[in-house]
Enzyme design. Structure first.
Site, PDB file in Angstrom:
ATOM      1  CB  ILE A 688      -0.950   0.028   1.212  1.00  0.00           C
ATOM      2  CG1 ILE A 688      -0.170  -0.091   2.528  1.00  0.00           C
ATOM      3  CG2 ILE A 688      -2.004  -1.048   1.096  1.00  0.00           C
ATOM      4  CD1 ILE A 688      -1.018   0.106   3.763  1.00  0.00           C
ATOM      5  N   GLY A 689       2.153   1.092   0.070  1.00  0.00           N
ATOM      6  CA  GLY A 689       3.011   2.273   0.069  1.00  0.00           C
ATOM      7  C   GLY A 689       4.468   1.886  -0.034  1.00  0.00           C
ATOM      8  N   GLY A 691       8.335   3.862   0.500  1.00  0.00           N
ATOM      9  CA  GLY A 691       9.022   5.069   0.948  1.00  0.00           C
ATOM     10  C   GLY A 691      10.513   4.900   0.919  1.00  0.00           C
ATOM     11  N   GLY A 692      11.202   5.908   1.462  1.00  0.00           N
ATOM     12  CA  GLY A 692      12.650   5.887   1.452  1.00  0.00           C
ATOM     13  C   GLY A 692      13.255   4.794   2.298  1.00  0.00           C
ATOM     14  CB  SER A 693      12.797   3.658   5.638  1.00  0.00           C
ATOM     15  OG  SER A 693      11.409   3.772   5.864  1.00  0.00           O
ATOM     16  N   GLY A 694      11.449   1.712   3.175  1.00  0.00           N
ATOM     17  CA  GLY A 694      10.942   0.367   2.927  1.00  0.00           C
ATOM     18  C   GLY A 694       9.558   0.372   2.312  1.00  0.00           C
ATOM     19  CB  VAL A 696       3.782   0.341   4.081  1.00  0.00           C
ATOM     20  CG1 VAL A 696       2.733   0.115   5.167  1.00  0.00           C
ATOM     21  CG2 VAL A 696       4.876   1.265   4.608  1.00  0.00           C
ATOM     22  CE  LYS A 710       7.953   2.364   7.638  1.00  0.00           C
ATOM     23  NZ  LYS A 710       8.598   3.572   8.224  1.00  0.00           N
ATOM     24  CG  ASP A 807      10.860  12.875   6.865  1.00  0.00           C
ATOM     25  OD1 ASP A 807      10.795  13.913   6.172  1.00  0.00           O
ATOM     26  OD2 ASP A 807      10.795  11.742   6.380  1.00  0.00           O
TER      27      ASP A 807
END
Length: 982
Positions: A688-689, A691-694, A696, A710, A807
């Site tokens: 579902i998403g 991002g910069g870290s992983g 989700v 995540k 952030d």
């Protein structure tokens, strides 16, 4: 011989007259202090632990915060500043009749202060209640003895009471940073003993500076910044003959600078910036021989810089953002004290003074955006103090002086858009404190020196639009803190160092060079990369499929190269705003994800590409599979089957074994599921998403509960840093506006974080995506703003030690099924455990998201709570405008903060006539409010107030930003018309 009874009688008289009352007084003071502590104050940090009566005659003189008169040991001062105490105004202290000074600054005291409660405080000479949470209207203070009254940075509202004009002994009056909304009253001119008069940062009604201000002949400090002053500066200001510091900045003052100002011979500082002053600088200001700091920037001043003013021994001269013309006087170079010179955004012509910097400890030079010609002065860094050279957008020519290569204090360079030429000095490339290096759009030549490896603090390298040549040295890979590299429009050749993929870049622009070789295929470190432009080079080989795994990439331009092979299917995973693969040698069928007219222009010029739908690309030929391909496919299926079986047994042994668990599980909440229930759902269809870290995943468990999981990118130091930050921060936090971390799981090859699931995704998606239905009304948006602010206030003020998120952005504010907000994603969070003398939380590199990062953080790398406040201010602007922080409609080099500031607070034209400043702001406001809301008139009034809060939060100066606790108060005030204490 005297009667012994007479001596005894005399002793008793003295005892009862002097000693006994003193003992009673000391004992009584102790009891009063303890009673106030127990009944009127909350002391969560135990700062008043020694306020205890252990003996009947206990003296309080050694208690924390208590000062006594040395001879008779009576309490004369109570100073509880920054003790972390809370409660209402402790009026009980005033029962100590010897008390002269009471300071409660920097605490969490709240509620209103009544005039009746203060009636017992008439013997006080000093009262300091600054930096608290007091609300309501200002009370009437006793006027008999009061000399110092400090009430700044609270939430007082309304008018300044007329009784203030009767405190004739008052020397210090500080009311700045409140919510006072009357006018600046003329009766304050009656306080002729005043030495410090500070009303700045209050939303007063538009009013002129009263001419009665000239009565305050003993005044040394006059601070009225951001007080909504209009009209001309009164000539009576010339009567303030004792004045040292004059600050009328950030108002709406107009007209000329009065000549009478030249009579203030003691004046050391003039701050008139950000007004609407016009006309020329009065040459008579040259009479101010004590003047050290002169700032009239951001006005509408014209004419030349008078030579006599330039000859003043100033420490700083700021004339930027005006309409000054003519040459910069050569005499400016004779100033032995000049530290800061800012003349940018004017129309100065001619050359910079040749000897500038030779006799002065110059640190900051900014003359950008003028019409200056000639060469750079060779002595700018002669005193070895220079930190910033900003000269972009002029017509400067010649070389960079060799002497600049010896300037080891330099950290910020902007020389773009000039006619500078020649070789960049070798040592200049290696100045170790560089954080920002911009040489773009000049005529420089030569190569990048390998000594660039010394630039360990560099965050931005911008040298595009020159004649640089040669290979890009591998030493560029040593710039571990660099986030932006722009080498475009040069003549660089050779292969791109593959190690450049190890940098944590946000932007890489190498277009229009002569680079060859292959594009790096191992790009796992580019998790923050948003823009990759390699257009018009000679890159060959295939497009690396790994580019499709870059979670933040939105701009991809590989056009005009020699790339071959098929377009990787992986690229369709990207959310691209700019896509260009044109003019290469790509072949095969266009992936279905690019089979849309939006992508046509980025595919042209590849003769061997085909598509069944996109014209003018040719349709793909239908071919019947040969026996060879059928056999090959069967072989692949067989291998996949074998691999699946092996994977099954491996994962079962890793995740499903009941006798051995090769991973660690930590639960932070009471949960009704195990980690083994989660593993089978970690597949692509549940994403579902990203991002910069992983990534989700949405996981719906057998119990009916839905969680968000995540999975961090791989196992490496950066991943472990994020994992540790999330678990250590969220694992100990319990707040209704902060997302709940339910559990975590870590093994040799993975890191998982399990959160409560937020039905409505992120605020960013809701505002800027297709799901704005739940946010079409302003009250809902204000509710979200207040909730998110409360979550951040909890981190800053209620956590010990305080936590800085680092952030804050709309994508990190999640919305539950009722659209209530939760602050999320603590992968960059830091605790503040800074002692006096430390480096103020300096980080090794820039973190955060472009458009939300506070301006001072980019240059200083220092982390404070005020960095989060700035980012939250951007979120408030998003809620008001519906636009993202870097919306393309803003134009180049402009973000949401700058766009809103210019649109909402721009000066009205002459056609506005007599409209007051509030009406001007309201008229401009209609152009920036998100039209999807269709707000009512009452909504618009609330929006205008919230806009003021947002602009305070996004002030360029950290000290001018409110705390998050105060932001909560201000936002709640917009809703219910009165302040509510946190």
């Amino acid at each position: 011989m005297r009667n012994p009874n007479f001596k005894t009688l005399l002793f008793l008289i003295l005892w009862f007259s002097f000693v006994l009352p003193l003992v009673i007084s000391i004992n009584g003071d102790s009891q009063i202090l303890v009673r106030v502590k127990d009944s009127q104050l909350n002391d969560p940090n135990g700062m008043l632990h020694d306020w205890v009566i252990s003996t009947p005659d206990q003296s309080p003189c050694n208690w924390t915060g208590i000062t006594c008169e040395t001879q008779n040991q009576t309490v004369v001062s109570i100073d509880l500043s920054v003790f972390g105490i809370s409660g209402g105004f402790p009026f009980g202290f005033c029962r100590i009749w010897t008390l002269r000074a009471l300071s409660l600054a920097g605490n969490f005291l709240n509620g209103s202060v009544s005039s009746q409660a203060l009636s017992s405080c008439s013997h006080l000479q000093e009262i300091n209640l600054s930096d608290n949470l007091f609300t309501g209207e200002l009370p009437n203070f006793p006027s008999e003895n009061l000399e110092v009254l400090q009430l700044s940075n609270n939430n007082f509202t309304g008018d300044i009471p007329p009784s203030f004009g009767q405190i004739h002994a008052l020397k210090v009056l500080q009311l700045g940073g409140n919510l006072l909304n009357g006018k600046v009253p003329s009766f304050l001119g009656n306080l002729t003993e005043l030495t410090h008069f500070e009303l700045g940062y209050n939303p007063f009604k538009a009013s002129p500076l009263p001419s009665e201000i000239g009565n305050l002949s003993k005044l040394e400090v006059l601070w009225l910044t951001k007080s909504n002053l209009v009209g001309a500066i009164p000539a009576s200001i010339g009567n303030l003959v004792s004045l040292k510091n004059l600050d009328l900045s950030s108002n709406f003052l107009s007209g000329k600078i009065p000549e009478s100002l030249s009579r203030l011979k003691n004046l050391e500082q003039i701050e008139f910036y950000e007004n609407q002053l016009s006309g020329e600088l009065p040459e008579s200001l040259a009479n101010l021989k004590a003047l050290l700091r002169f700032d009239v920037s951001q006005n509408s001043l014209t004419g030349k810089l008078p030579e006599k003013i330039a000859a003043l021994p100033l420490e700083s001269l700021n004339l930027n953002d005006n309409y000054f013309t003519g040459e910069i006087p050569e005499v400016l170079a004779s100033n032995q004290y000049l530290v800061q010179l800012k003349l940018f955004n004017n129309s100065f012509t001619g050359k910079l003074p040749y000897n500038l910097g030779k006799v002065s400890p110059l640190e900051d030079l900014d003359v950008s955006t003028n019409n200056l010609t000639g060469e750079l002065p060779p002595f700018l860094c002669y005193k070895k103090k220079l930190q910033r050279i900003v000269v972009f957008k002029n017509q400067l020519s010649g070389n960079i002086p060799e002497s600049y290569g010896e300037c080891h204090t330099l950290n910020y360079i902007r020389m773009g858009d000039n006619a500078l030429s020649g070789l960049v000095p070798e040592k200049f490339w290696g100045l170790p404190l560089f954080q920002f290096l911009e040489l773009e759009n000049n005529h420089f030549e030569g190569s990048i020196s390998p000594v660039i490896s010394a630039l360990q603090k560099l965050t931005s390298l911008r040298i595009s639009g020159n004649n640089f040549s040669g290979e890009i040295p591998e030493e560029i890979c040593w710039l571990e803190n660099v986030t932006q590299i722009n080498l475009s429009q040069n003549r660089f050749s050779g292969e791109l160092p593959l190690c450049i993929a190890d940098l944590k870049l946000q932007k890489l622009d190498l277009q229009d060079n002569e680079l060859t070789g292959k594009i790096p295929s191992s790009v796992s470190s580019w998790t923050e990369l948003t823009e990759l432009n390699l257009a018009r080079n000679r890159f060959s080989g295939e497009i690396p499929p790994a580019l499709g795994s870059l979670p933040a990439l939105t701009y991809l331009d590989l056009s005009g190269n020699l790339l071959s092979g098929k377009i990787p299917e992986d690229l369709t995973k990207l959310r691209l705003n700019q896509f260009n693969l044109s003019d290469n040698k790509l072949n095969g069928k266009v992936p279905s994800g690019f089979d849309h007219e939006f992508f046509i222009s980025g595919l042209l010029g590849n003769p061997d590409l085909c598509s069944p739908n996109l014209q003018p690309l040719p349709p793909c030929a239908r071919t019947r599979p040969s026996t060879y391909y059928v056999v090959a496919i069967l072989a692949i299926c067989f291998l996949l089957l074998i691999g699946s079986v092996l994977w099954f047994y491996r994962t079962r042994s890793k995740f499903g074994s009941k006798t051995r668990r090769p991973y660690k599980v930590t639960a932070f909440q009471r949960v009704g599921f195990s980690e083994e229930e989660i593993f089978p759902f970690l597949k692509d269809e549940n994403i579902i998403g990203t991002g910069g870290s992983g990534r989700v995943y949405k996981v719906k468990l057998k119990t009916g509960q839905t969680v968000a999981v995540k999975r961090l990118w791989g196992v490496k130091p950066e991943t472990d840093t994020v994992f540790k930050s999330e678990t250590e921060t969220l694992g100990r936090i319990r707040h209704g506006n902060i997302v709940k971390l339910l559990m975590c799981c870590s093994g040799e090859e993975f890191r998982l974080l399990v959160y409560e699931y937020m039905e409505n995704g992120s605020l960013g998606d809701a505002l800027h995506g297709d799901k704005c239905a739940g946010l079409i009304d302003w009250p809902r948006r204000l509710t979200i703003a207040i909730g998110a602010a409360q979550g951040l206030a909890y981190l800053h003020h209620d956590c010990m030690p305080a936590i800085v998120h680092r952030d804050v952005k709309s994508n990190n504010i999640l919305l539950d099924e009722e659209m209530m907000p939760r602050v999320a994603d603590f992968g960059l969070a830091k605790t503040l455990q800074i002692k006096v003398g430390d480096c103020d939380g300096a980080m090794s590199r820039i973190v955060g998201t472009h458009g939300y990062i506070a301006p001072e953080y980019v240059y200083t790398l220092k982390v404070t709570e005020k960095s989060d406040v700035y980012s939250f201010g951007v979120v408030l602007l998003e809620l008001i405008t519906g636009k993202g922080p870097n919306d393309p409609s803003f134009g180049e080099n402009k973000d949401l903060v700058k766009w809103v500031t210019e649109a909402a607070l721009s000066s009205s034209s002459s056609a506005d006539g007599g409209m007051d400043s509030g009406e001007k702001c309201f008229r401009n406001l209609a152009h920036i409010v998100d039209p999807r809301m269709n707000p009512s008139a009452s909504d618009m009034k609330e929006i205008e107030k919230v806009l003021n809060v947002a602009l305070k939060c996004t002030s360029a100066f950290p000290l001018s930003r409110p705390s998050m606790r105060k932001v909560v108060e201000l936002l709640k005030d917009q809703r219910c018309g009165q302040l509510v204490a946190v």
